[in-house]
Design a protein around this motif. Structure first.
Motif, PDB file in Angstrom:
ATOM      1  N   CYS A 120      -7.129 -23.772  39.581  1.00 45.88           N
ATOM      2  CA  CYS A 120      -7.810 -23.949  40.631  1.00 45.88           C
ATOM      3  C   CYS A 120      -8.876 -22.849  40.784  1.00 45.88           C
ATOM      4  CB  CYS A 120      -6.957 -24.183  42.020  1.00 45.88           C
ATOM      5  SG  CYS A 120      -6.186 -25.639  42.062  1.00 45.88           S
ATOM      6  N   GLY A 148      -6.730 -34.435  36.662  1.00 44.01           N
ATOM      7  CA  GLY A 148      -7.990 -34.501  37.556  1.00 44.01           C
ATOM      8  C   GLY A 148      -8.992 -35.723  36.898  1.00 44.01           C
ATOM      9  N   CYS A 184      -8.366 -30.883  33.640  1.00 41.47           N
ATOM     10  CA  CYS A 184      -7.269 -30.088  33.839  1.00 41.47           C
ATOM     11  C   CYS A 184      -7.461 -28.527  33.797  1.00 41.47           C
ATOM     12  CB  CYS A 184      -6.095 -30.334  33.169  1.00 41.47           C
ATOM     13  SG  CYS A 184      -6.275 -29.980  31.496  1.00 41.47           S
ATOM     14  N   ILE A 207      -4.256 -27.090  37.900  1.00 39.37           N
ATOM     15  CA  ILE A 207      -4.842 -28.444  38.320  1.00 39.37           C
ATOM     16  C   ILE A 207      -4.347 -29.579  36.966  1.00 39.37           C
ATOM     17  CG2 ILE A 207      -6.533 -30.083  38.414  1.00 39.37           C
ATOM     18  CD1 ILE A 207      -8.245 -27.677  39.287  1.00 39.37           C
ATOM     19  N   PHE A 227      -7.194 -34.956  42.003  1.00 43.57           N
ATOM     20  CA  PHE A 227      -6.445 -34.008  41.182  1.00 43.57           C
ATOM     21  C   PHE A 227      -4.999 -33.679  41.544  1.00 43.57           C
ATOM     22  CE2 PHE A 227      -9.221 -31.137  43.775  1.00 43.57           C
ATOM     23  CZ  PHE A 227      -8.229 -30.263  44.181  1.00 43.57           C
ATOM     24  N   LYS A 228      -4.206 -33.169  41.014  1.00 45.15           N
ATOM     25  CA  LYS A 228      -2.877 -32.920  41.486  1.00 45.15           C
ATOM     26  C   LYS A 228      -2.658 -31.269  41.193  1.00 45.15           C
ATOM     27  CE  LYS A 228      -0.647 -37.125  40.441  1.00 45.15           C
ATOM     28  NZ  LYS A 228       0.271 -37.747  41.581  1.00 45.15           N
ATOM     29  N   THR A 229      -1.757 -30.534  42.254  1.00 50.79           N
ATOM     30  CA  THR A 229      -1.563 -29.336  41.908  1.00 50.79           C
ATOM     31  C   THR A 229      -0.065 -29.065  42.144  1.00 50.79           C
ATOM     32  OG1 THR A 229      -2.023 -28.556  44.220  1.00 50.79           O
ATOM     33  CG2 THR A 229      -3.728 -28.572  42.699  1.00 50.79           C
ATOM     34  N   HIS A 247      -4.884 -34.447  45.922  1.00 54.03           N
ATOM     35  CA  HIS A 247      -5.891 -34.133  46.516  1.00 54.03           C
ATOM     36  C   HIS A 247      -6.811 -35.292  46.053  1.00 54.03           C
ATOM     37  CE1 HIS A 247      -3.881 -30.208  45.507  1.00 54.03           C
ATOM     38  NE2 HIS A 247      -4.687 -29.619  46.663  1.00 54.03           N
TER      39      HIS A 247
END
Length: 82
Positions: free
Chosen positions: A17, A31, A14, A28, A40-42, A49
């Motif tokens: 970005c 991850g 994590c 992030i 990963f997520k944002t 993603h």
């Protein structure tokens, strides 16, 4: 030739970005690296993603409230000094 991150077993990460958007840096979360796949997520865990590494390219799929987009990121050719 296909590159892989298989020397790295499953890991989590994590952070922030590397790219900035008009909204600034996005944290992030969630991850993961598993072989040649990265996810990963944002943006408050709304945008997912999924990435797959293939040689000098990364296939990226981003899903969010607007739908899903796919793009291929390619390594830029090295610039030769004059």
């Amino acid at each position: 030739m296909r590159s892989t991150l298989s020397s790295i077993p499953r890991i989590s990460f994590c952070g922030v970005c590397l790219a900035q958007s008009p909204n600034g840096e996005n944290p992030i979360s969630d991850g993961k690296v598993n072989g040649d796949h990265i996810s990963f997520k944002t943006h408050f865990d709304v945008n997912d993603h999924e990435c797959a590494i293939h040689g000098d390219a990364i296939d990226l799929k981003v899903a969010g409230p607007w739908g899903e987009n796919e793009v291929t990121l390619k390594r830029a050719a090295e610039r030769k000094s004059p």
